[in-house]
Write a protein that holds these residues in place. Structure first.
Motif, short mmCIF file in Angstrom:
data_model
loop_
_atom_site.label_atom_id
_atom_site.label_comp_id
_atom_site.label_asym_id
_atom_site.label_seq_id
_atom_site.Cartn_x
_atom_site.Cartn_y
_atom_site.Cartn_z
N VAL A 119 0.88 -1.16 0.00
CA VAL A 119 0.00 0.00 0.00
C VAL A 119 0.92 1.22 0.00
N ASP A 120 0.79 2.06 -1.02
CA ASP A 120 1.74 3.15 -1.25
C ASP A 120 1.00 4.45 -1.49
N ILE A 121 1.55 5.53 -0.98
CA ILE A 121 1.00 6.87 -1.24
C ILE A 121 2.01 7.63 -2.08
N LEU A 135 -3.36 6.81 -3.76
CA LEU A 135 -3.14 5.62 -2.96
C LEU A 135 -3.09 4.43 -3.90
N PHE A 137 -2.41 0.27 -4.21
CA PHE A 137 -2.18 -1.00 -3.54
C PHE A 137 -2.10 -2.11 -4.57
N ALA A 156 -5.80 9.79 2.53
CA ALA A 156 -4.90 8.78 1.98
C ALA A 156 -4.09 8.11 3.09
N GLU A 157 -3.60 8.90 4.03
CA GLU A 157 -2.81 8.33 5.13
C GLU A 157 -3.68 7.46 6.04
N ARG A 160 -4.53 4.27 4.13
CA ARG A 160 -3.35 3.40 4.07
C ARG A 160 -3.17 2.64 5.38
N ASP A 161 -3.22 3.36 6.50
CA ASP A 161 -3.06 2.72 7.80
C ASP A 161 -4.15 1.68 8.06
#
Length: 174
Positions: A119-121, A135, A137, A156-157, A160-161
């Motif tokens: 999972v990447d931002i 975002l 994934f 987005a953060e 992601r978490d």
């Protein structure tokens, strides 16, 4: 999570569309449209400038053909961009995340939480200036990689978490 997003998800009108399930569909930020308008508009200006330099400065009249075709395509892209952006959405379900986009060419992908590997931002300079991010994934199957563009940075953060936590619990069987 839905602060500053489009008010509703736009669906195709055809009776043969992909049916959206019940649940809460989250959308992207309208700032995504502005970022895309700026980047596509800048490229359009470069194409027009190159076309004018070739035709008027260097007497290369053939440049009107590819330049004109590219200009028409980019103007059409700019015209339909707001509607395309309103058709992008995602839904967090119990066992997977469902992502949908598209009006004419519809895509709906359900990615099981336990299959997520990355999972990447990401965000470029314009994205950072407008406070949005993408975002991304990825699963083991290359065709199910999903990119959700135009999310607010905080959303987005948080997403992601949440996805990482849920994916970890699903992989370990907790």
């Amino acid at each position: 999570m839905d602060d500053g997003t489009f008010p509703r998800l736009v669906e195709p009108r055809s009776p043969h569309r992909l049916v959206l399930e019940n649940g809460v569909w989250h959308q992207i930020s309208p700032k995504y449209v502005r970022v895309q308008l700026i980047s596509t508009g800048s490229f359009l200006l470069l194409v027009v400038a190159a076309m004018l330099v070739l035709t008027l400065g260097l007497q290369q009249w053939w440049a009107w053909i590819p330049g004109g075709v590219m200009t028409v395509i980019m103007v059409w892209t700019l015209a339909i961009l707001p509607r395309q952006a309103r058709a992008i959405g995602y839904q967090l379900r119990d066992d997977d995340l469902v992502f949908r986009r598209g009006i004419l060419w519809q895509r709906m992908v359900a990615v099981p939480y336990g299959r997520m590997q990355l999972v990447d931002i990401t965000h470029g300079p314009l994205d950072r200036g407008f406070g949005i991010a993408q975002l991304k994934f990825v699963t083991a199957a290359a065709s199910t990689g999903v990119v959700i563009p135009g999310l607010a940075q905080g959303t987005a953060e948080t997403l992601r978490d949440h996805l990482v936590a849920v994916a970890e619990s699903r992989r370990t069987g907790l």
